[in-house]
Write a protein that holds these residues in place. Structure first.
Motif: not given
Length: 368
Positions: A204-205, A210-212, A238-244
């Motif tokens: 979670k935020r 997300d910063k890592l 899901s958002a983290l996987e998309e960012e990756v």
């Protein structure tokens, strides 16, 4: 004349509906080391037995907590205290004590794992600002005035409890770490060709996962053979996987979700450094687990995370700046053996369940 058998101390342990293996659940691992008979009020036999010591004659009392408000649950606990005789009560959730008789409250040790509101961090806060939330805060404050003692899981929490709740008595206890982490201690192989970074926690935020991920392109430029393993579930997955995928980091960042305990230990054993960019922690169990295994950490140096840096087995950064993060990684690698040994030393002293149990028994004895 036959001597009367020695009466064992009986403790009611109020453990709300937390998932086994989570930080709040692990905070109760000291129970199996208490020289007492513990009645554990938990969700299921499986969850209660997680804390029981099978070598001792502890009584496990279980019940379903699903669908119960803290009002109804507190009434159940009041009735339980009326029917059975307890010498002490231990809880990690003070809001479940609101209907406990004053006489029993005086024999209670409450060990809150955090506060439901964090004024400095607004990102997780929007949906909490409601009437029920404020009522719960007021009830926690009222109960804390009457409990025999409050326990703090870090120096940061000690200061927060003292300032916000002003209890009659407070003790610095710390949270325990599972024994398996102490048995799997490791040292860095200086011939290692791959830097393994590990994050363990909720996605979670507030936790800054997300910063890592955003730091990784810069990390890879400095350390090309780096991998980041992310363990945990949460609303950001899901958002983290998309960012990756967007950053083309699929080969270097892997989100594994929640894993079983044996698999979690394997990830720790393979890790070089534990990392977290969390914006707030009341203790941070993964950093303590890593310390027990001799694995240094890089953390955002705020709140309780700053204490891990001060204790000497973690390095800190403050800004969302990949350069600061890289500098902290470099300091860990330059002083790895020193940080590793310091982590094992502090963990054995502060986080071993038996040591936590000793501190808790000392507090309970003061309530007589």
């Amino acid at each position: 004349m036959t001597a009367k058998p020695h009466k064992r101390t009986r403790i009611l342990v109020i453990a709300p509906n937390f998932r086994v293996g989570s930080g709040p659940s692990n905070s109760l691992l000291f129970i199996k080391y208490l020289p007492t008979e513990s009645i554990i009020f938990y969700t299921s036999e499986e969850r209660a037995s997680y804390f029981a010591n099978s070598k001792n004659d502890k009584l496990i009392h279980t019940t379903s907590l699903r669908g119960l408000t803290h009002y109804r649950l507190s009434r159940i606990l009041r009735d339980l205290a009326d029917r059975l005789s307890f010498d002490y009560v231990i809880t990690i959730a003070p809001e479940y004590l609101i209907f406990l008789p004053p006489k029993m409250l005086k024999k209670t040790l409450a060990i809150p794992q955090g506060f439901p509101e964090i004024p400095h961090v607004k990102m997780e806060f929007k949906n909490l600002l409601n009437v029920g939330y404020h009522i719960s805060l007021l009830e926690t404050y009222r109960v804390s005035k009457n409990v025999g003692a409050m326990g703090a899981i870090s120096k940061y929490m000690y200061d927060e409890i003292s300032r916000r709740l002003r209890p009659k008595r407070i003790a610095l206890l710390y949270n325990p770490v599972r024994e398996e982490f102490f048995a799997n201690s490791k040292t860095l192989d200086r011939g290692v060709e791959k830097l393994r970074l590990l994050y363990v926690g909720v996605l979670k935020r507030l936790k800054g996962v997300d910063k890592l991920i955003s730091f990784m392109p810069d990390v890879l430029r400095e350390f090309p053979n780096t991998r980041l393993d992310i363990i945990g579930e949460g609303p950001l997955r899901s958002a983290l996987e998309e960012e990756v995928r967007r950053l083309k980091l699929d080969k270097y960042v892997k989100i594994h979700g929640r894993v079983e305990e044996d698999a979690l230990l394997r990830f720790y054993r393979e890790a070089t450094i534990l990392v977290t960019a969390s914006n707030w922690e009341g203790f941070c169990l993964p950093v303590a687990e890593a310390a027990a295994m001799g694995i240094p950490s890089v953390v955002r140096a705020v709140y309780a995370l700053k204490e891990h840096v001060e204790l000497g087995y973690a390095e800190g950064f403050n800004k969302d700046d990949p350069y600061e993060f890289l500098m902290a990684l470099g300091r860990v690698l330059d002083n790895y053996e020193k940080l590793s040994e310091r982590g094992r030393e502090v963990a054995r002293l502060l986080y071993y369940p038996y040591k936590v149990a000793q501190r808790i028994m000392a507090v309970l004895k003061e309530l007589n």
